[in-house]
Design a protein around this motif. Sequence first.
Motif, PDB file in Angstrom:
ATOM      1  N   ALA A   1      -4.222  -1.356  -8.209  1.00 49.91           N
ATOM      2  CA  ALA A   1      -3.789  -0.204  -8.977  1.00 49.91           C
ATOM      3  C   ALA A   1      -3.970  -0.480 -10.449  1.00 49.91           C
ATOM      4  O   ALA A   1      -4.054  -1.636 -10.867  1.00 49.91           O
TER       5      ALA A   1
ATOM      6  N   THR B   1       1.070   4.160  -2.893  1.00 41.40           N
ATOM      7  CA  THR B   1       0.890   5.579  -2.602  1.00 41.40           C
ATOM      8  C   THR B   1       2.023   6.399  -3.202  1.00 41.40           C
ATOM      9  O   THR B   1       1.796   7.422  -3.854  1.00 41.40           O
ATOM     10  N   VAL B   2       3.235   5.922  -2.998  1.00 41.70           N
ATOM     11  CA  VAL B   2       4.396   6.621  -3.540  1.00 41.70           C
ATOM     12  C   VAL B   2       4.339   6.677  -5.065  1.00 41.70           C
ATOM     13  O   VAL B   2       4.525   7.735  -5.677  1.00 41.70           O
TER      14      VAL B   2
ATOM     15  N   GLU C   1       1.882   6.381  -7.002  1.00 36.31           N
ATOM     16  CA  GLU C   1       0.797   7.205  -7.509  1.00 36.31           C
ATOM     17  C   GLU C   1       1.214   8.673  -7.489  1.00 36.31           C
ATOM     18  O   GLU C   1       0.964   9.415  -8.431  1.00 36.31           O
ATOM     19  N   LYS C   2       1.868   9.051  -6.426  1.00 40.86           N
ATOM     20  CA  LYS C   2       2.302  10.435  -6.310  1.00 40.86           C
ATOM     21  C   LYS C   2       3.285  10.782  -7.421  1.00 40.86           C
ATOM     22  O   LYS C   2       3.293  11.889  -7.940  1.00 40.86           O
TER      23      LYS C   2
ATOM     24  N   ARG D   1       0.832  -1.208   0.000  1.00 38.62           N
ATOM     25  CA  ARG D   1       0.000   0.000   0.000  1.00 38.62           C
ATOM     26  C   ARG D   1       0.861   1.250   0.000  1.00 38.62           C
ATOM     27  O   ARG D   1       0.611   2.200  -0.731  1.00 38.62           O
ATOM     28  N   ARG D   2       1.870   1.227   0.830  1.00 41.88           N
ATOM     29  CA  ARG D   2       2.768   2.389   0.865  1.00 41.88           C
ATOM     30  C   ARG D   2       3.436   2.602  -0.482  1.00 41.88           C
ATOM     31  O   ARG D   2       3.522   3.727  -0.981  1.00 41.88           O
ATOM     32  N   ASP D   3       3.878   1.515  -1.087  1.00 47.87           N
ATOM     33  CA  ASP D   3       4.510   1.631  -2.405  1.00 47.87           C
ATOM     34  C   ASP D   3       3.550   2.259  -3.406  1.00 47.87           C
ATOM     35  O   ASP D   3       3.919   3.156  -4.166  1.00 47.87           O
TER      36      ASP D   3
ATOM     37  N   LYS E   1      -2.287   4.600 -11.184  1.00 44.47           N
ATOM     38  CA  LYS E   1      -3.445   5.135 -10.491  1.00 44.47           C
ATOM     39  C   LYS E   1      -3.954   4.091  -9.514  1.00 44.47           C
ATOM     40  O   LYS E   1      -4.104   2.915  -9.878  1.00 44.47           O
ATOM     41  N   ARG E   2      -4.147   4.492  -8.290  1.00 43.09           N
ATOM     42  CA  ARG E   2      -4.689   3.546  -7.319  1.00 43.09           C
ATOM     43  C   ARG E   2      -6.175   3.369  -7.555  1.00 43.09           C
ATOM     44  O   ARG E   2      -6.888   4.322  -7.845  1.00 43.09           O
TER      45      ARG E   2
END
Lengths: 249, 249
Positions: A56, A41-42, A44-45, A37-39, A50-51
């Motif tokens: 994704a 998020t990164v 996506e930023k 999940r953290r990955d 796109k999550r």
Amino acid sequence: MLETERHEKILQLLKEKNTVKIQELVELTSSSESTIRRDLTVLEKKEYLKRVHGGASKLQGKLQEPTMNEKSSKNHQAKQKIAQFAVGLIEEGESIYLDAGSTIVEMIPFLPENIVVVTNGITHIPLLLEKNIKTYLIGGFVKPSTNAVVGRDAIASLEHYRFDKCFMGVNGIHPQYGYTTPDQEEAAVKQLAMSLSREAFILADDSKFSEVAFARIADIKTATIITNDLESDIKNQYAGKTDIKVVTA
Amino acid sequence: MLETERHEKILQLLKEKNTVKIQELVELTSSSESTIRRDLTVLEKKEYLKRVHGGASKLQGKLQEPTMNEKSSKNHQAKQKIAQFAVGLIEEGESIYLDAGSTIVEMIPFLPENIVVVTNGITHIPLLLEKNIKTYLIGGFVKPSTNAVVGRDAIASLEHYRFDKCFMGVNGIHPQYGYTTPDQEEAAVKQLAMSLSREAFILADDSKFSEVAFARIADIKTATIITNDLESDIKNQYAGKTDIKVVTA
DNA sequence: TCAAAATCAATCAAAATCCTTCATTATTTT
DNA sequence: AAAATAATGAAGGATTTTGATTGATTTTGA
């Protein structure tokens, strides 16, 4: 595991598949849900993907035809389930033959490390190496359309090996005519690989049943079929003729 | 171990893998974690790589090439000239062996269509197919670091073929010790391919001369060397020992 | 629509990695 | 050969990453 290594794997899988589920990534990278999940998020930023709920998806400028998408992704999901189930049959230390082709490639992300793989599919190689799997390639003529190695030399090359299990894609499955595929030369390679294996497995979604293609590979009873949900009348046709393992999607 | 030697190993591995873990480098160089960390710090400052938690990764985009380039781009032009000259030696309808590796890959864009190519370099395949060239691949173990097919089975697989000409890259050329390369298994494949060819050609820029690597491939006189401009004292060393074709850049 | 199931975000302790310092070992200079 | 300089490896505490848990949110299926 190295952060970027995991990121690369995620992006790699996404490239192949358009959409990935968290759970797939957990297995692919053998790390926890939290980490994935953290990955995501990164990534996506950084605008690499796109999550979406559950995982994704590729981030593309233009959306494709929704009908096309829906169909192919459903088909694809079935393929993946089948592939994942197939991998579950493999045990540590075994030697495995992987057929060339898009059906079998789905198995690779789920493969364990401690096996030996022999294949005639050139496009499988980078994926296998990325997973640190000991990989042997059959020699012979490279068929341009499919990147499969075939022909006289492929046959001779295959004779060097023996397998615990082999996994094949086919175009037709028929209770009387057996397993078939359009290309004579590929059929010959598949046939030999099967005869060199202790156990043979055919991966096929339900669309392959009752179909017959040009070149015969083997009799129906020489392999175990791994497939998704079947209609009951089809099931009956094969009752008692061979093992069928049904993966419910 | 020499500092620069370690740095080269690090960059080499990074080139092959995109990302490296500290622990890998510790094993590869048999030096301590501290040393590797210091190396990575230095190399990052020189813009050869990017440090990430757990190791380092390639830095992509424009930065990586140009910094390296004082050496590399000049080198690359020379390689291309050499490759183009080598292709000029090939005639229609011939059967050719192409070695794996970055030196030989430069030949592919210039190749004529009406030839048959045999290779042990998996990365060559898509390029060859794109040019509609009849391509055969050697079978055997796939060496992860170079994507070259090597080993016992590669040897056996090679025996099926005969070549009009073969083209090889090497790491060392020495009047007394002959042609050498770091990897024993690759050397064996090269050696056999050369002996199966009517004519053998070694492609090498001037940096390879007077170098000696671990594994011996063959005596100096068994092949024709294709290279770029040489200093005259080096030329004299080889005078009369073998053919050298010099490509003026 | 509603309830069950699945997925998600936030938090925290444990593990892994990192940086700093220092004594030791190589290398170079004098 | 001795002194000066540089590189190395080990040890400690600081920092980052990770995986598990919790409760909130979203999706699913009746």
